[in-house]
Write a protein that holds these residues in place. Sequence first.
Motif, PDB file in Angstrom:
ATOM      1  N   LEU A 256       0.820  -1.215   0.000  1.00  0.00           N
ATOM      2  CA  LEU A 256       0.000   0.000   0.000  1.00  0.00           C
ATOM      3  C   LEU A 256       0.851   1.261   0.000  1.00  0.00           C
ATOM      4  O   LEU A 256       0.406   2.322  -0.445  1.00  0.00           O
ATOM      5  N   GLU A 257       2.072   1.175   0.485  1.00  0.00           N
ATOM      6  CA  GLU A 257       2.950   2.339   0.513  1.00  0.00           C
ATOM      7  C   GLU A 257       3.886   2.423  -0.684  1.00  0.00           C
ATOM      8  O   GLU A 257       4.402   3.499  -1.001  1.00  0.00           O
ATOM      9  N   ASN A 258       4.091   1.298  -1.376  1.00  0.00           N
ATOM     10  CA  ASN A 258       5.157   1.262  -2.377  1.00  0.00           C
ATOM     11  C   ASN A 258       4.719   0.880  -3.780  1.00  0.00           C
ATOM     12  O   ASN A 258       5.547   0.949  -4.702  1.00  0.00           O
ATOM     13  N   ARG A 259       3.467   0.496  -3.975  1.00  0.00           N
ATOM     14  CA  ARG A 259       3.055   0.131  -5.333  1.00  0.00           C
ATOM     15  C   ARG A 259       3.057   1.355  -6.241  1.00  0.00           C
ATOM     16  O   ARG A 259       2.458   2.383  -5.924  1.00  0.00           O
ATOM     17  N   ALA A 260       3.709   1.229  -7.394  1.00  0.00           N
ATOM     18  CA  ALA A 260       3.812   2.344  -8.338  1.00  0.00           C
ATOM     19  C   ALA A 260       2.455   2.716  -8.909  1.00  0.00           C
ATOM     20  O   ALA A 260       2.173   3.896  -9.151  1.00  0.00           O
ATOM     21  N   ASP A 261       1.583   1.724  -9.140  1.00  0.00           N
ATOM     22  CA  ASP A 261       0.283   2.044  -9.733  1.00  0.00           C
ATOM     23  C   ASP A 261      -0.633   2.771  -8.755  1.00  0.00           C
ATOM     24  O   ASP A 261      -1.522   3.518  -9.187  1.00  0.00           O
ATOM     25  N   ILE A 262      -0.427   2.584  -7.448  1.00  0.00           N
ATOM     26  CA  ILE A 262      -1.196   3.370  -6.472  1.00  0.00           C
ATOM     27  C   ILE A 262      -0.798   4.836  -6.567  1.00  0.00           C
ATOM     28  O   ILE A 262      -1.651   5.729  -6.631  1.00  0.00           O
ATOM     29  N   ALA A 263       0.509   5.096  -6.560  1.00  0.00           N
ATOM     30  CA  ALA A 263       0.983   6.484  -6.672  1.00  0.00           C
ATOM     31  C   ALA A 263       0.567   7.091  -8.002  1.00  0.00           C
ATOM     32  O   ALA A 263       0.183   8.272  -8.071  1.00  0.00           O
ATOM     33  N   ALA A 264       0.614   6.298  -9.077  1.00  0.00           N
ATOM     34  CA  ALA A 264       0.201   6.802 -10.391  1.00  0.00           C
ATOM     35  C   ALA A 264      -1.280   7.160 -10.393  1.00  0.00           C
ATOM     36  O   ALA A 264      -1.688   8.180 -10.979  1.00  0.00           O
ATOM     37  N   ALA A 265      -2.099   6.357  -9.731  1.00  0.00           N
ATOM     38  CA  ALA A 265      -3.535   6.651  -9.652  1.00  0.00           C
ATOM     39  C   ALA A 265      -3.785   7.929  -8.862  1.00  0.00           C
ATOM     40  O   ALA A 265      -4.689   8.711  -9.190  1.00  0.00           O
ATOM     41  N   ASP A 266      -2.987   8.169  -7.821  1.00  0.00           N
ATOM     42  CA  ASP A 266      -3.123   9.410  -7.056  1.00  0.00           C
ATOM     43  C   ASP A 266      -2.760  10.624  -7.915  1.00  0.00           C
ATOM     44  O   ASP A 266      -3.410  11.678  -7.824  1.00  0.00           O
ATOM     45  N   TYR A 267      -1.749  10.497  -8.741  1.00  0.00           N
ATOM     46  CA  TYR A 267      -1.395  11.596  -9.643  1.00  0.00           C
ATOM     47  C   TYR A 267      -2.476  11.814 -10.696  1.00  0.00           C
ATOM     48  O   TYR A 267      -2.693  12.944 -11.147  1.00  0.00           O
ATOM     49  N   ALA A 268      -3.146  10.748 -11.091  1.00  0.00           N
ATOM     50  CA  ALA A 268      -4.254  10.894 -12.036  1.00  0.00           C
ATOM     51  C   ALA A 268      -5.383  11.709 -11.418  1.00  0.00           C
ATOM     52  O   ALA A 268      -6.053  12.498 -12.102  1.00  0.00           O
ATOM     53  N   VAL A 269      -5.617  11.532 -10.118  1.00  0.00           N
ATOM     54  CA  VAL A 269      -6.617  12.347  -9.414  1.00  0.00           C
ATOM     55  C   VAL A 269      -6.205  13.812  -9.432  1.00  0.00           C
ATOM     56  O   VAL A 269      -7.019  14.710  -9.702  1.00  0.00           O
ATOM     57  N   LYS A 270      -4.927  14.073  -9.158  1.00  0.00           N
ATOM     58  CA  LYS A 270      -4.446  15.461  -9.167  1.00  0.00           C
ATOM     59  C   LYS A 270      -4.564  16.072 -10.555  1.00  0.00           C
ATOM     60  O   LYS A 270      -4.900  17.259 -10.694  1.00  0.00           O
ATOM     61  N   GLN A 271      -4.302  15.281 -11.580  1.00  0.00           N
ATOM     62  CA  GLN A 271      -4.479  15.770 -12.947  1.00  0.00           C
ATOM     63  C   GLN A 271      -5.918  16.178 -13.203  1.00  0.00           C
ATOM     64  O   GLN A 271      -6.191  17.231 -13.794  1.00  0.00           O
ATOM     65  N   ALA A 272      -6.842  15.340 -12.766  1.00  0.00           N
ATOM     66  CA  ALA A 272      -8.266  15.635 -12.974  1.00  0.00           C
ATOM     67  C   ALA A 272      -8.670  16.898 -12.219  1.00  0.00           C
ATOM     68  O   ALA A 272      -9.466  17.705 -12.715  1.00  0.00           O
ATOM     69  N   GLU A 273      -8.125  17.094 -11.022  1.00  0.00           N
ATOM     70  CA  GLU A 273      -8.435  18.301 -10.252  1.00  0.00           C
ATOM     71  C   GLU A 273      -7.897  19.556 -10.947  1.00  0.00           C
ATOM     72  O   GLU A 273      -8.555  20.612 -10.951  1.00  0.00           O
ATOM     73  N   GLU A 274      -6.703  19.445 -11.527  1.00  0.00           N
ATOM     74  CA  GLU A 274      -6.160  20.584 -12.263  1.00  0.00           C
ATOM     75  C   GLU A 274      -6.963  20.855 -13.529  1.00  0.00           C
ATOM     76  O   GLU A 274      -7.111  22.013 -13.945  1.00  0.00           O
ATOM     77  N   ALA A 275      -7.494  19.805 -14.135  1.00  0.00           N
ATOM     78  CA  ALA A 275      -8.330  19.989 -15.324  1.00  0.00           C
ATOM     79  C   ALA A 275      -9.598  20.762 -14.970  1.00  0.00           C
ATOM     80  O   ALA A 275     -10.091  21.575 -15.772  1.00  0.00           O
TER      81      ALA A 275
END
Length: 499
Positions: A256-275
């Motif tokens: 839960l702390e180290n999976r790359a796809d979890i962090a990538a999904a969190d960045y996708a949320v930030k992208q959507a918020e910036e959009a």
Amino acid sequence: MKIVNGIKKKFLSKRAAALATSGLMLFSVAPVDAATVSLNLDETIQRAFENNRTIKQSVADRESAAWNLSTARRRTNPTLSWETSAQKVGGAYYHNQGYNRAFNNSAAVGIPIYMGGQLKSGRASARYALNNADLELENTLQSVKLQATAQYFQVLQYRNLIEVREEAVRTLQEHLNNVNAQFRVGTVAKSDVLASQVELANEQQALITTQNNYDVAVATLSNYIGLPADTILRPADTLTYNKYNLTLGGCTSYALENRADIAAADYAVKQAEEAKKSAKAGYRPTVNASATKGITGKSEFKDDITDQWTAGISATWNIFDGGITSSQVHAADAAIARAKETAAQVREQVQLDVQSYFLQLRAAEKNIATTQTSVALAEEDYKIAQVRYAAGVGTNLDVMDASRKLTEAKTNYFSALYSYNTAKASLDRYMGIPVGIDVTRYVAAEQDGKTADKAREDAAIVESAGEKPKVGDIAPVVTIDLENSSPLPSETVEQELTR
């Protein structure tokens, strides 16, 4: 947190040592070797890193994201344009004016001062997209490592099964020779000979199938690591059992702390918020600064040349745009909700992945001990059946049944060993054991305001992984040698086993 740090320290130290030994170069192209290649597991993974096209596609995605960020940043730069025109004119009007040519030259400079927050949001969105691409590249590397490992283990597994089937064929051939000898002296019936011949033929067929499976596994692995499909691989390793001492809770916490796809999904949320912020810019005015310099004239009149310039600021505000901005904001809200649902789904899937492979690992571990005992018992049972048959107190059916059980027991043992090793490799991957960069260090560096390239340097496990990934030339398609008369991989295994 203490458990997670302990796991991380253990795996990072081992992985860094392995990569430093093999000289990890994630994005180079390795030359194709000769038809026969000897590889251990680390070398197989290394070749996959160097040659796998999926990794190169992820590198290209990362570079595209980097240029998109560069584009977003440059939208705040001033722009300079030049326009020129020359016309030949005619007709009564121009004839009376006394000229037949006209020209115009103008230059303009524009600077966006305020775009309602759209430029700032665009930069942030592009930066998060680059962070996402970095993490997706790491995720791809982990997936490729698992796939190469699993395919390498598959080759080892079929090699073991060839050995089991070869031994079964030899054993049944020896038994058939014994039955024929007894038939010639009249101590056994013809039916024993026929039954033994059928049993031997069935085992020979099973051997051929296993050999074909081995050839397919070798071709599949060769293709995956960038070698011709007709390469003869000589795996240098064997499937072994090394106890895995981690707990399910520790593995899950680490994932839960180290999976790359979890962090990538969190960045996708930030992208959507910036959009969404970018969409809301439609509610606000835009302000631009501009300056122009122009020269116009008529070719027949040297004194009739106009030199003019303008400079100033312009503002535009769409008081009502027909509801377009409102619709875009609502669409952005839906995109944010979807991104958050995806991030939650990824976390749930991570927990399921870890639990599934952890349970598979434990089940295979138990089966290894059980099947080891079964092999020993089956060997003893087969010896007893042979002795009883030779003494005339046992039946041919007893011997063949004992032979089948011995083959099955050995097959089950190697299958348990294979399942354990593949489950262990899968668990490492789905825990997010890093290959190129440490995800938590990367995210921490990004949150400190560092660029993606600097975050890669801070998070790199080895120095080469911290270098900026670059797209290289497209490697040519690896083709087989159409004139290759070499034996099949399984035939070389058979030769080795019969020496």
